[in-house]
Structures are given as structure tokens and as C-alpha cells.
Design an enzyme around this catalytic site. Structure first.
Site, PDB file in Angstrom:
ATOM      1  N   CYS A  39       0.808  -1.222   0.000  1.00  0.00           N
ATOM      2  CA  CYS A  39       0.000   0.000   0.000  1.00  0.00           C
ATOM      3  C   CYS A  39       0.837   1.266   0.000  1.00  0.00           C
ATOM      4  O   CYS A  39       0.436   2.278  -0.600  1.00  0.00           O
ATOM      5  CB  CYS A  39      -0.984   0.011   1.162  1.00  0.00           C
ATOM      6  SG  CYS A  39      -0.221  -0.042   2.797  1.00  0.00           S
ATOM      7  N   HIS A 259      -1.804   1.391   7.315  1.00  0.00           N
ATOM      8  CA  HIS A 259      -2.303   1.354   5.941  1.00  0.00           C
ATOM      9  C   HIS A 259      -2.256   2.754   5.335  1.00  0.00           C
ATOM     10  O   HIS A 259      -2.628   3.741   5.991  1.00  0.00           O
ATOM     11  CB  HIS A 259      -3.741   0.819   5.925  1.00  0.00           C
ATOM     12  CG  HIS A 259      -4.289   0.609   4.551  1.00  0.00           C
ATOM     13  ND1 HIS A 259      -3.596  -0.032   3.556  1.00  0.00           N
ATOM     14  CD2 HIS A 259      -5.493   0.958   4.006  1.00  0.00           C
ATOM     15  CE1 HIS A 259      -4.341  -0.081   2.457  1.00  0.00           C
ATOM     16  NE2 HIS A 259      -5.483   0.524   2.705  1.00  0.00           N
TER      17      HIS A 259
END
Length: 337
Positions: A39, A259
Site C-alpha cells: 500500500c 495502511h
């Protein structure tokens, strides 16, 4: 440099991840992440792609961009990142800028460590125009959903910076062993995200460098092409400087709970410095999102008062590290808890 040991195996989430786009027709700008781990790189390239659409040579509304313009924006995002890294390295070495592109064969499959020298092609460029032409020619390889385009790009970033030792020179020397570009569970470290976005693999997001009793901690020295906001700052664990809070384009990477995602302003909108409300879009490359999330941010506030046990969306706390006490409206979408 990546794993902390030689000949380490890459996780499948990296081996089979390219820069492909979401199949959702309402998100034509959106890169698609299959599984966790990549990510940081994908969010960084996504942010740079959005910057190209909003402020680049071929501007377009990200929500209605054509495939051709979107693909060219991806090319420019990749080229811009690699050339920025090369320029930073050149400035430190007092040499002309160069950049490197790594590709893996006709199917972009990751070679084994033993076969890397045979199956990986390393291309070196002395001009941005030549790099741009090469990336444009190999764009579909980098996009292959079953290929290792993200790894090839990460290798390209390291080589454009001058190699592993040049990259490590900007990492904090903690005394706990050499720094790495991947952390636990194969997740990107902040160093890798900073390398892609700012050109230097610094460990920190504050402005400039800090000297702590002889240990120099490197931060961000110049205004970012795109920005970053972190939930860690809300908890008091980090301090994002103005170089990343006030980027060149109204696009921010958001880091929440291990994230990375992105928020960005609509086409033609620059978030005001005053107290007027404005809209921002939120996109998560991993969440199989199939619709755009539009947030309205009112900097004049007030933010709702909290009571014990209240669930507050992490995205709201992250955005308030820049727009303090802002009132945030989700416009009919269930808040992401």
C-alpha cells in the site's frame, strides 16, 4: 535493504502486484491493490498520478478521466518519482542527474535471486525525456496484474538513488541494526514512501533535519509534490511538517493503522487557507471500493464533542491534524470506522 537479509523471499502480495487500475467505472483514476503489504508504494504512486491529473500537462477530472489520459498520468507519475530521486542523488554527489528503470522479462515475473542477473533488465538514463519514452513503452508491463511491477519500480527507485548504501545514508541510525524498506508482515516503511514521494528515504516526516546529541535524524527538506497526513500525529507519536502538510498539489497520502490511502481535492478546487467549507475525495486502493467517498470539511468547526465510548473514524482524526477542530460531513456515506 528491503528485508534485512540476503535472498529473502518476497511475499505473494508483492510478487503479483502491478500498477493496474480498478475495474469500478466510477473510479477510473484508481489503482487497484490485491492484498496487503504494497500500500505504501501504491498510495504514493496514486497520489502522484492524481497530482498529474489535477496540475500536470494534461489536466483532467479524476472522476471522469479517459483511459488514455489516465495511462499517461501513470507514466508521468512513475517518471516524476524516478527523476526526482535521481535529481536528489545528483545534488548530493554534485553530478548530472540520472535515473534507472528495472524490468523483469516479457511477463514481468519476478526472477529468483539466482536468476536476477540474467532475467532482470537494468536501463540507465541521462535525460528525463529518454526515461519517459522508455516508461511509456513499457507501461503495460508495469501494469500487469500478475506481474511484479511494484517490485521493479521499488528496485528502480533504489538504483536511481545511487544504490542501497546511498539510500541507507538518509535513514535514522538507531543502533538496532540496518534500516529496511519493508517492515513487519511485508509492509512498506515510511522510508520507502518518502523515497517515492520526496526523493530521499528519510525515516521522518518533520521538516528538515534534527541533531539529537550527535545523532542526526533526517526529515523532509523541501515542499512535497504531494503531502502526507498521519494518524500517529493525532496520538502524539509523530509531527508531520509543513513540507508535507502544504504540498504543491492538493493531494495527501493518509497513514492510518498501518495502511496508506489518499485524499484529494476535486478538480479546480484548492482547499482554502481560511474557514470556508470545501470537499475532499477519499480513496482506498485495497478496500475494493466501488464508489467515490466525498467528504465536506468545514475548518470553522466545531468538531463534535466526544464522550467515553464514542467511535470516531480514524480518517477524521487524521484530517484534523491539518484542519484542527474541523467539522467533517460524510454526505450520506457510512463513516469508515
Amino acid at each position: 535493504l528491503f528485508h534485512g537479509r540476503a535472498n529473502a523471499d518476497w511475499m505473494a502480495s508483492w510478487v503479483h502486484q502491478g500498477f493496474g487500475f480498478s475495474p469500478a467505472p466510477t473510479l477510473p483514476f484508481g489503482l487497484h491493490q490485491h492484498r496487503g503489504g504494497t500500500c505504501g508504494v501504491i498510495a504514493a504512486v496514486q497520489a502522484l498520478l492524481l497530482r498529474e491529473l489535477l496540475t500536470g500537462r494534461r489536466r483532467a477530472d479524476p472522476l471522469h478521466v479517459s483511459p488514455g489520459v489516465r495511462d499517461e498520468a501513470l507514466v508521468q507519475a512513475i517518471v516524476g518519482a524516478l527523476w526526482r530521486i535521481g535529481e536528489q542523488a545528483a545534488a548530493e554527489q554534485r553530478a548530472p542527474p540520472r535515473a534507472t528503470l528495472v524490468v523483469f522479462g516479457s511477463r514481468m515475473a519476478l526472477p529468483s535471486p539466482r536468476d536476477m542477473g540474467r532475467d532482470a533488465t537494468v536501463l540507465d538514463f541521462a535525460t528525463r525525456a529518454d526515461l519517459e519514452a522508455c516508461v511509456r513503452d513499457r507501461r503495460t508491463l508495469l501494469q500487469r496484474q500478475d506481474g511484479a511491477g511494484v517490485i521493479a519500480f521499488a528496485f528502480s527507485c533504489v538504483l536511481s538513488a545511487g544504490g542501497p548504501e546511498a539510500v541507507r545514508a538518509h535513514m535514522d541510525a538507531t543502533g538496532l541494526g540496518p534500516g529496511t524498506l519493508l517492515g513487519a508482515h511485508g509492509y512498506c516503511t515510511q522510508e520507502l514512501v518518502n523515497l517515492v514521494c520526496t526523493g530521499r528515504a528519510t525515516s521522518n516526516v518533520f521538516d528538515g533535519d534534527k541533531d539529537l546529541d550527535g545523532m542526526v535524524m533526517c526529515g523532509v527538506r523541501t515542499q512535497g509534490a504531494v503531502g502526507l497526513l498521519s494518524l500517529f500525529e493525532h496520538y502524539g507519536h509523530s509531527n508531520v511538517g509543513q513540507c508535507l502538510k502544504e504540498p504543491e498539489a492538493p493531494v495527501w497520502i493518509t497513514f492510518m493503522e498501518s495502511h496508506y490511502t489518499v485524499v484529494f481535492a476535486p478538480q479546480g478546487v484548492t482547499p482554502p487557507g481560511g474557514r470556508s467549507p470545501f470537499d475532499m475525495y477519499y480513496y482506498d486502493m485495497l478496500a475494493n471500493q466501488d464508489y467515490i467517498i466525498r467528504l465536506t470539511i468545514d475548518p470553522s468547526g466545531p468538531a463534535p464533542r466526544r464522550k467515553d465510548g464514542d467511535l470516531v473514524p480514524p480518517l477524521e482524526d487524521t484530517l484534523r491534524t491539518k484542519w484542527t477542530d474541523a467539522h467533517i460531513t460524510w454526505n450520506g456515506v457510512d463513516p469508515l470506522l
